[in-house]
Design an enzyme around this catalytic site. Sequence first.
Site, short mmCIF file in Angstrom:
data_model
loop_
_atom_site.label_atom_id
_atom_site.label_comp_id
_atom_site.label_asym_id
_atom_site.label_seq_id
_atom_site.Cartn_x
_atom_site.Cartn_y
_atom_site.Cartn_z
N VAL A 88 -22.79 -44.09 17.56
CA VAL A 88 -21.35 -44.74 17.57
C VAL A 88 -20.88 -45.03 16.18
CG1 VAL A 88 -19.88 -46.62 18.24
CG2 VAL A 88 -21.50 -45.73 19.87
N LYS A 89 -19.79 -44.98 15.48
CA LYS A 89 -19.71 -45.28 14.34
C LYS A 89 -18.45 -46.39 14.35
CE LYS A 89 -17.15 -43.29 10.46
NZ LYS A 89 -16.46 -42.01 9.70
N CYS A 90 -18.71 -47.60 13.71
CA CYS A 90 -17.70 -48.55 13.53
C CYS A 90 -17.73 -49.10 11.97
CB CYS A 90 -17.95 -49.68 14.64
SG CYS A 90 -19.38 -50.81 14.15
#
Length: 181
Positions: A88-90
């Site tokens: 996941v990229k945030c």
Amino acid sequence: FEPLSNESTALNIEEAIRLNASILAVQVFIGSAYERQSLKNMTDLVDAASRYGIGVMGVVAVGRAMARNAQYFRLATRIMAELGANVVKCYYTDEGFETITSCCPVPIVIAGGKKLPELDALKMSYNAIQQGASGVDMGRNIFQSDAPISMMQAVQGVVHGGLTPEQAYEKYNDLKAQGTK
């Protein structure tokens, strides 16, 4: 209302295989008018990609009206992980980022965000890694740098080499002075 949240996938799995992709990215708009569609895009991609051993990175897409805080990112990253995203990229948050990484059962990488001075980008990378991120996915903080290759090597030093931001900034400046652009 976020008009950009009404997306469909850009390529099918056969095209990804032809391109020899090892991981695919898909934006997910939690809290937007098209949240359901973006989640369906991701789960469909996860289903197709997993049949061929290709990973999927869920990207927390933050529209103009969405909060960029730890509470929002904890929810969004967890939803994507539970629906099958392998990574996941945030965005990095100054407050509570360690709660995001501790609540998400898959690796988190941070987005580089807006262009920062090189030392600030290295500090952000360092803080994220110290607080549980597995890596960084930077764009403009690399390619808009005066010396993109030097900056890439400095970020690599923070993420994989155990360098402090100051040591990495010194490395950046040394490489830049040697002509590494």
